[in-house]
Write a protein that holds these residues in place. Structure first.
Motif, short mmCIF file in Angstrom:
data_model
loop_
_atom_site.label_atom_id
_atom_site.label_comp_id
_atom_site.label_asym_id
_atom_site.label_seq_id
_atom_site.Cartn_x
_atom_site.Cartn_y
_atom_site.Cartn_z
N LEU A 116 0.83 -1.20 0.00
CA LEU A 116 0.00 0.00 0.00
C LEU A 116 0.87 1.25 0.00
O LEU A 116 2.03 1.22 0.41
N PRO A 117 0.33 2.37 -0.47
CA PRO A 117 1.12 3.62 -0.52
C PRO A 117 1.67 4.05 0.83
O PRO A 117 2.69 4.74 0.90
N ASN A 118 1.01 3.68 1.93
CA ASN A 118 1.49 4.08 3.26
C ASN A 118 2.57 3.15 3.81
O ASN A 118 3.01 3.30 4.96
N GLY A 119 3.00 2.18 2.99
CA GLY A 119 4.06 1.27 3.42
C GLY A 119 3.56 -0.05 4.00
O GLY A 119 4.35 -0.98 4.19
N ALA A 120 2.27 -0.13 4.28
CA ALA A 120 1.72 -1.38 4.82
C ALA A 120 1.49 -2.38 3.68
O ALA A 120 1.62 -2.05 2.50
N THR A 121 1.20 -3.61 4.04
CA THR A 121 0.86 -4.64 3.05
C THR A 121 -0.50 -5.23 3.37
O THR A 121 -0.95 -5.22 4.52
N ALA A 122 -1.16 -5.71 2.33
CA ALA A 122 -2.48 -6.34 2.49
C ALA A 122 -2.48 -7.67 1.75
O ALA A 122 -2.06 -7.74 0.59
N THR A 123 -2.90 -8.71 2.43
CA THR A 123 -3.00 -10.02 1.80
C THR A 123 -4.03 -9.98 0.67
O THR A 123 -5.10 -9.37 0.81
N LEU A 124 -3.69 -10.62 -0.46
CA LEU A 124 -4.58 -10.62 -1.61
C LEU A 124 -4.97 -12.04 -2.00
O LEU A 124 -4.16 -12.98 -1.87
N ASN A 125 -6.18 -12.18 -2.47
CA ASN A 125 -6.66 -13.46 -2.99
C ASN A 125 -7.06 -13.24 -4.45
O ASN A 125 -8.22 -13.00 -4.77
N ILE A 126 -6.06 -13.33 -5.33
CA ILE A 126 -6.27 -13.11 -6.75
C ILE A 126 -7.02 -14.30 -7.35
O ILE A 126 -6.71 -15.45 -7.04
N PRO A 127 -8.01 -14.08 -8.22
CA PRO A 127 -8.77 -15.21 -8.79
C PRO A 127 -7.92 -16.06 -9.73
O PRO A 127 -6.95 -15.59 -10.31
N GLU A 128 -8.31 -17.33 -9.86
CA GLU A 128 -7.63 -18.22 -10.78
C GLU A 128 -7.81 -17.77 -12.23
O GLU A 128 -6.90 -17.76 -13.02
N SER A 129 -9.03 -17.38 -12.54
CA SER A 129 -9.38 -16.97 -13.90
C SER A 129 -10.69 -16.21 -13.82
O SER A 129 -10.98 -15.60 -12.79
N ASP A 130 -11.48 -16.25 -14.90
CA ASP A 130 -12.79 -15.59 -14.87
C ASP A 130 -13.90 -16.56 -14.46
O ASP A 130 -15.07 -16.27 -14.64
N PHE A 131 -13.51 -17.71 -13.89
CA PHE A 131 -14.49 -18.68 -13.42
C PHE A 131 -13.95 -19.36 -12.17
O PHE A 131 -12.75 -19.29 -11.86
N GLY A 132 -14.85 -19.99 -11.41
CA GLY A 132 -14.43 -20.67 -10.19
C GLY A 132 -15.60 -21.32 -9.49
O GLY A 132 -16.71 -21.41 -10.03
N ILE A 133 -15.35 -21.78 -8.27
CA ILE A 133 -16.36 -22.48 -7.47
C ILE A 133 -16.66 -21.69 -6.21
O ILE A 133 -15.75 -21.20 -5.53
N LEU A 134 -17.93 -21.58 -5.89
CA LEU A 134 -18.39 -20.98 -4.63
C LEU A 134 -18.88 -22.12 -3.75
O LEU A 134 -19.94 -22.70 -3.99
#
Length: 206
Positions: A116-134
């Motif tokens: 982040l611009p303030n120097g902190a970090t944030a965990t991300l959960n990037i999608p596999e693709s444009d499809f997936g399972i809920l």
């Protein structure tokens, strides 16, 4: 009509009503129930951090928003055609795991966080693709990250699920003519909060 015939008629009608109520209950029980919780405001991030220690930087800037999908039904649901549209109706490319391959030397790597611009970090959960399972009875969190090639006021996010749309359900936005059920929402982008990415880039190489 004698009493026996009356009783038989009443019993038949009652059985039909009970059968109808049971059918309605089973339909309601098996109905897919999704709730969408989309971040009302997107945020700017400086870098995408990989699990091998490298990072992905974009000189135009990176915008992130989050969508949480609550599947409170008893069944797993597949989603597809996840798309991101800006306020000028341009379709935007979002970061996903399928983009990591041998051609860009990112094979077997994963985006794990954003700086982040303030120097902190944030965990991300990037999608596999444009499809997936809920998954059933669960919350799926998806982080949408796009590059800021031009000024963007809002991100419009939409996707379909594999269940057919109810006959009389009206869709005002998104996949209006699709036979499949769809969900959508928007996230505002504050251009005034955009950091100076040239300074970010220079600080990385000093």
């Amino acid at each position: 009509m004698n009493n026996l015939e009356i009783y038989s008629t009443v019993a038949t009608a009652a059985a039909a009503i009970i059968s109808l109520l049971i059918s309605f209950y089973l339909i309601q029980k098996d109905r897919i129930k999704l709730d969408i919780d989309l971040s009302p405001n997107a945020e700017w991030i400086s870098l995408l951090l990989l699990d091998d220690g490298r990072s992905i930087y974009n000189e135009n800037g990176l915008i992130k928003t989050n969508i949480r999908i609550i599947n409170s039904s008893n069944h797993d649901v597949s989603y597809f055609d996840l798309r991101i549209i800006d306020d000028d109706l341009n379709e935007l490319v979002f970061y996903n795991k399928l983009q990591h391959n041998i051609f860009n030397n990112l094979q077997q790597t994963n985006v794990i966080a954003g700086a982040l611009p303030n120097g902190a970090t944030a965990t991300l959960n990037i999608p596999e693709s444009d499809f997936g399972i809920l998954k059933s009875k669960s919350v799926t969190s998806i982080d949408i990250v796009i590059s800021s090639e031009s000024k963007i006021k809002s991100l419009f996010i939409m996707f379909k699920i594999t269940n057919k749309k109810r006959l009389f359900k009206k869709i005002k936005f998104g996949y209006i003519n699709s036979p499949y059920d769809s969900f959508s929402g928007s996230s505002l982008v504050e251009e005034s909060n955009k950091p100076n990415y040239k300074e970010v880039y220079d600080s990385m190489h000093n």
